[in-house]
Design a protein around this motif. Structure first.
Motif, PDB file in Angstrom:
ATOM      1  N   TRP A   1       8.421  12.815  -0.449  1.00 15.77           N
ATOM      2  CA  TRP A   1       6.425  13.674  -0.531  1.00 15.77           C
ATOM      3  C   TRP A   1       6.372  13.267  -0.057  1.00 15.77           C
ATOM      4  CZ3 TRP A   1       1.788  13.118  -1.673  1.00 15.77           C
ATOM      5  CH2 TRP A   1       0.980  14.506  -1.684  1.00 15.77           C
ATOM      6  N   VAL A   2       5.609  11.700  -0.181  1.00 17.00           N
ATOM      7  CA  VAL A   2       4.897  10.673   0.804  1.00 17.00           C
ATOM      8  C   VAL A   2       5.011  10.966   2.007  1.00 17.00           C
ATOM      9  CG1 VAL A   2       4.121   8.461   1.121  1.00 17.00           C
ATOM     10  CG2 VAL A   2       4.281   8.964  -1.405  1.00 17.00           C
ATOM     11  N   VAL A   3       6.286  10.912   2.266  1.00 19.38           N
ATOM     12  CA  VAL A   3       7.016  10.628   4.468  1.00 19.38           C
ATOM     13  C   VAL A   3       6.442  11.374   4.655  1.00 19.38           C
ATOM     14  CG1 VAL A   3       8.880  10.618   5.083  1.00 19.38           C
ATOM     15  CG2 VAL A   3       8.680   9.237   3.938  1.00 19.38           C
ATOM     16  N   ARG A   4       7.230  12.774   4.153  1.00 17.24           N
ATOM     17  CA  ARG A   4       6.975  15.026   4.278  1.00 17.24           C
ATOM     18  C   ARG A   4       4.957  14.370   4.178  1.00 17.24           C
ATOM     19  NH1 ARG A   4      11.352  17.044   0.869  1.00 17.24           N
ATOM     20  NH2 ARG A   4      13.382  17.221   2.221  1.00 17.24           N
ATOM     21  N   SER A   5       4.945  14.309   3.881  1.00 18.13           N
ATOM     22  CA  SER A   5       2.851  14.448   3.285  1.00 18.13           C
ATOM     23  C   SER A   5       2.052  14.203   4.076  1.00 18.13           C
ATOM     24  CB  SER A   5       2.333  13.911   2.652  1.00 18.13           C
ATOM     25  OG  SER A   5       2.222  12.402   3.015  1.00 18.13           O
ATOM     26  N   ASN A   6       3.418  13.365   6.220  1.00  9.84           N
ATOM     27  CA  ASN A   6       2.309  12.959   7.149  1.00  9.84           C
ATOM     28  C   ASN A   6       2.571  14.176   8.438  1.00  9.84           C
ATOM     29  OD1 ASN A   6       1.788  10.675   9.445  1.00  9.84           O
ATOM     30  ND2 ASN A   6       3.638  10.998   9.662  1.00  9.84           N
ATOM     31  N   PRO A   7       1.230  14.250   8.851  1.00  8.90           N
ATOM     32  CA  PRO A   7       1.833  16.182   9.280  1.00  8.90           C
ATOM     33  C   PRO A   7       2.286  16.143  10.563  1.00  8.90           C
ATOM     34  CG  PRO A   7      -0.325  15.158   9.094  1.00  8.90           C
ATOM     35  CD  PRO A   7      -0.022  13.992   9.339  1.00  8.90           C
ATOM     36  N   SER A   8       2.530  14.408  11.290  1.00  6.51           N
ATOM     37  CA  SER A   8       3.509  14.573  12.219  1.00  6.51           C
ATOM     38  C   SER A   8       5.442  14.243  11.964  1.00  6.51           C
ATOM     39  CB  SER A   8       3.047  13.464  13.535  1.00  6.51           C
ATOM     40  OG  SER A   8       3.337  12.763  12.583  1.00  6.51           O
ATOM     41  N   PHE A   9       5.062  14.125  10.398  1.00  3.52           N
ATOM     42  CA  PHE A   9       6.710  14.004  10.895  1.00  3.52           C
ATOM     43  C   PHE A   9       7.370  15.125  10.644  1.00  3.52           C
ATOM     44  CE2 PHE A   9      10.387  13.056   7.749  1.00  3.52           C
ATOM     45  CZ  PHE A   9      10.960  11.157   8.485  1.00  3.52           C
ATOM     46  N   ASP A  10       8.909  14.488  11.562  1.00  2.00           N
ATOM     47  CA  ASP A  10       9.978  15.611  11.468  1.00  2.00           C
ATOM     48  C   ASP A  10      10.790  15.343  11.121  1.00  2.00           C
ATOM     49  OD1 ASP A  10      11.102  18.297  12.807  1.00  2.00           O
ATOM     50  OD2 ASP A  10      11.777  17.427  14.930  1.00  2.00           O
ATOM     51  N   ALA A  11      10.875  16.367   9.849  1.00  2.00           N
ATOM     52  CA  ALA A  11      12.445  16.138   8.335  1.00  2.00           C
ATOM     53  C   ALA A  11      13.630  15.706   9.311  1.00  2.00           C
ATOM     54  CB  ALA A  11      12.083  17.094   7.494  1.00  2.00           C
TER      55      ALA A  11
ATOM     56  N   ILE B   1       0.990  -1.469   0.086  1.00  2.00           N
ATOM     57  CA  ILE B   1       0.333  -0.137   0.044  1.00  2.00           C
ATOM     58  C   ILE B   1       0.838   1.316   0.048  1.00  2.00           C
ATOM     59  CG2 ILE B   1      -1.898   1.296   1.911  1.00  2.00           C
ATOM     60  CD1 ILE B   1      -3.067  -1.087   2.258  1.00  2.00           C
ATOM     61  N   PHE B   2       2.177   1.706   1.433  1.00  2.00           N
ATOM     62  CA  PHE B   2       2.699   1.955   0.653  1.00  2.00           C
ATOM     63  C   PHE B   2       3.260   2.649  -0.506  1.00  2.00           C
ATOM     64  CE2 PHE B   2       6.876   3.931   1.222  1.00  2.00           C
ATOM     65  CZ  PHE B   2       6.745   4.931   2.330  1.00  2.00           C
ATOM     66  N   LEU B   3       4.326   1.637  -0.792  1.00  2.00           N
ATOM     67  CA  LEU B   3       4.727   1.526  -2.228  1.00  2.00           C
ATOM     68  C   LEU B   3       3.752   2.344  -3.954  1.00  2.00           C
ATOM     69  CD1 LEU B   3       6.882  -1.550  -2.686  1.00  2.00           C
ATOM     70  CD2 LEU B   3       7.660   1.077  -2.229  1.00  2.00           C
ATOM     71  N   GLN B   4       1.922   1.537  -3.750  1.00  2.00           N
ATOM     72  CA  GLN B   4       0.927   2.074  -4.642  1.00  2.00           C
ATOM     73  C   GLN B   4       1.679   3.676  -4.073  1.00  2.00           C
ATOM     74  OE1 GLN B   4       0.049   0.308  -6.584  1.00  2.00           O
ATOM     75  NE2 GLN B   4      -0.647   2.151  -7.703  1.00  2.00           N
ATOM     76  N   LYS B   5       1.051   4.450  -3.137  1.00  2.00           N
ATOM     77  CA  LYS B   5       0.610   5.649  -3.248  1.00  2.00           C
ATOM     78  C   LYS B   5       2.307   6.498  -3.240  1.00  2.00           C
ATOM     79  CE  LYS B   5      -1.460   5.709   1.559  1.00  2.00           C
ATOM     80  NZ  LYS B   5      -1.409   5.996   2.968  1.00  2.00           N
ATOM     81  N   VAL B   6       3.308   5.682  -3.037  1.00  2.00           N
ATOM     82  CA  VAL B   6       4.752   6.513  -4.382  1.00  2.00           C
ATOM     83  C   VAL B   6       4.692   6.343  -5.398  1.00  2.00           C
ATOM     84  CG1 VAL B   6       6.909   6.123  -4.527  1.00  2.00           C
ATOM     85  CG2 VAL B   6       6.454   5.942  -2.404  1.00  2.00           C
ATOM     86  N   LEU B   7       3.990   5.157  -5.874  1.00  2.00           N
ATOM     87  CA  LEU B   7       3.716   5.178  -7.406  1.00  2.00           C
ATOM     88  C   LEU B   7       2.589   6.174  -7.826  1.00  2.00           C
ATOM     89  CD1 LEU B   7       4.437   3.534 -10.191  1.00  2.00           C
ATOM     90  CD2 LEU B   7       2.446   1.583  -9.520  1.00  2.00           C
TER      91      LEU B   7
END
Length: 385
Positions: free
Chosen positions: A289-299, A261-267
């Motif tokens: 983009w997929v990782v940073r789109s998570n609101p709680s993620f701290d880059a 499911i994660f890779l499908q989002k990336v695709l």
């Protein structure tokens, strides 16, 4: 008489007034041509290794080298790998472009020589694939290797514990990175179906590029971090913090499904936002983009080379530092600080393919730590492929 003598001297030296400017102009042109020739020779891709000082000298927990001899040992060479790779398969996408094999009939073949062996384009690609297999089988002798490929590609690999798995798709050079994600998804779908029909221990998967050398046991990832579904490698790079050359997936039904499911989002993000970069980098930009789109993620966590877990879109993602699991030789991430003693994967991306083959040849008569010294000293140079 004196007047005549003066005129005679003037007439004698008159041609020199025209000769000297012309002479110096010719000299200047020759000097300029010589400089350009030297510049061309220096910028030309090298057909041999250029050794220089090893980075990381004196730094703690870094490989220390004296020439190509290691003064300390990597963690892997200290502990060995007798049980490495249980229930783990490394999966890579590889294809041969048959239309380019051999070139035109009226054009001589381009040959690349490493050691005593010369390769054409097809042989060069196969040599890199075989080096990938060989490194893996030394470091993780109980692991399996699965090659995802174009059914139309005439790929024959006769090696123990190596399987060729054809998957339909578009494997052109311009779409290969896009197809790689599609192939990963199709492979995971197959494994999910198979897992639902049988019982037994989980078989974990690590998707890697074929220009990587596994130099340590990767099985510990699944033992030491029991709660992740998939793992990605990161570096301290604002625009491209994630490298798609290494993706680990836990082989449970939940792990396989969430990774798919994660890779499908990336695709989907790749298709909608980054098709202009479909030949290169598009997949890495889509991953970020997929990782940073998570609101709680701290880059900001990418700035420290420490593993961490994060929930991204319902999947538990383990982030592993490139410095250990995706280390790149000179001209890449981590090189200025040397090689960590716990390095597990060396990535010979870009122009470093020669270095991969040179390293395997050197390793056949040395050990991993000495080979890593050769890699570390290889210099910031442009190799011939």
């Amino acid at each position: 008489m004196r007047v005549c003598t003066g005129w005679r001297r003037f007439l004698i030296f008159l041609p020199l007034l025209f000769f000297f400017p012309h002479f110096f102009s010719v000299m200047e042109l020759h000097q300029k041509a010589a400089v350009e020739t030297i510049h061309k020779k220096q910028s030309k891709k090298s057909d041999h290794l250029v050794l220089g000082p090893a980075a990381g000298q004196g730094l703690p927990n870094r490989l220390q080298c004296q020439g190509t001899r290691a003064l300390n040992k990597t963690h892997f060479s200290a502990y060995g790998a007798s049980s490495a790779g249980d229930n783990i398969a490394l999966v890579t996408v590889f294809t041969i472009y048959n239309t380019s094999l051999g070139g035109r009939a009226d054009k001589p073949l381009s040959l690349f020589t490493v050691g005593n062996v010369s390769y054409n384009k097809e042989e060069k690609s196969m040599a890199i694939l075989n080096a990938f297999i060989s490194f893996t089988q030394v470091s993780m002798p109980r692991s399996n290797i699965i090659i995802l490929t174009d059914p139309a590609s005439d790929l024959a690999v006769h090696r123990n514990r190596v399987t060729v798995h054809p998957i339909q798709g578009e494997y052109s050079r311009d779409k290969l990175m896009l197809q790689r994600i599609r192939s990963y998804i199709a492979f995971l779908e197959t494994r999910i179906k198979e897992l639902s029909q049988r019982q037994g221990p989980a078989h974990h998967y690590i998707f890697t590029d074929s220009d990587m050398a596994v130099v340590g046991d990767l099985g510990h990832i699944f033992r030491d971090f029991p709660n992740f579904h998939l793992a990605l490698t990161f570096r301290n790079n604002k625009e491209q913090p994630l490298n798609s050359g290494f993706i680990a997936v836990r082989g449970t039904h939940d792990g396989l499904l969430r990774a798919k499911i994660f890779l499908q989002k990336v695709l989907n993000v790749y298709r909608s936002k980054y098709m202009s970069a479909s030949r290169m980098l598009g997949d890495q930009l889509a991953l970020a983009w997929v990782v940073r789109s998570n609101p709680s993620f701290d880059a900001r966590r990418f700035s420290k080379a420490q593993a961490f877990l994060e929930d991204v879109g319902g999947a538990s993602v383990l982030f592993l530092p490139c410095a250990v699991y995706n280390w790149t030789p000179p001209e890449g991430a981590g090189q200025f600080h040397g090689i960590p003693l716990d390095v597990k994967v060396v990535h010979f991306k870009g122009s470093r393919k020669r270095l991969m083959l040179e390293s395997w040849n050197f390793f056949s008569s040395s050990d991993i730590s000495d080979m890593l010294c050769l890699i570390l000293m290889s210099g910031r140079t442009k190799y011939d492929f």
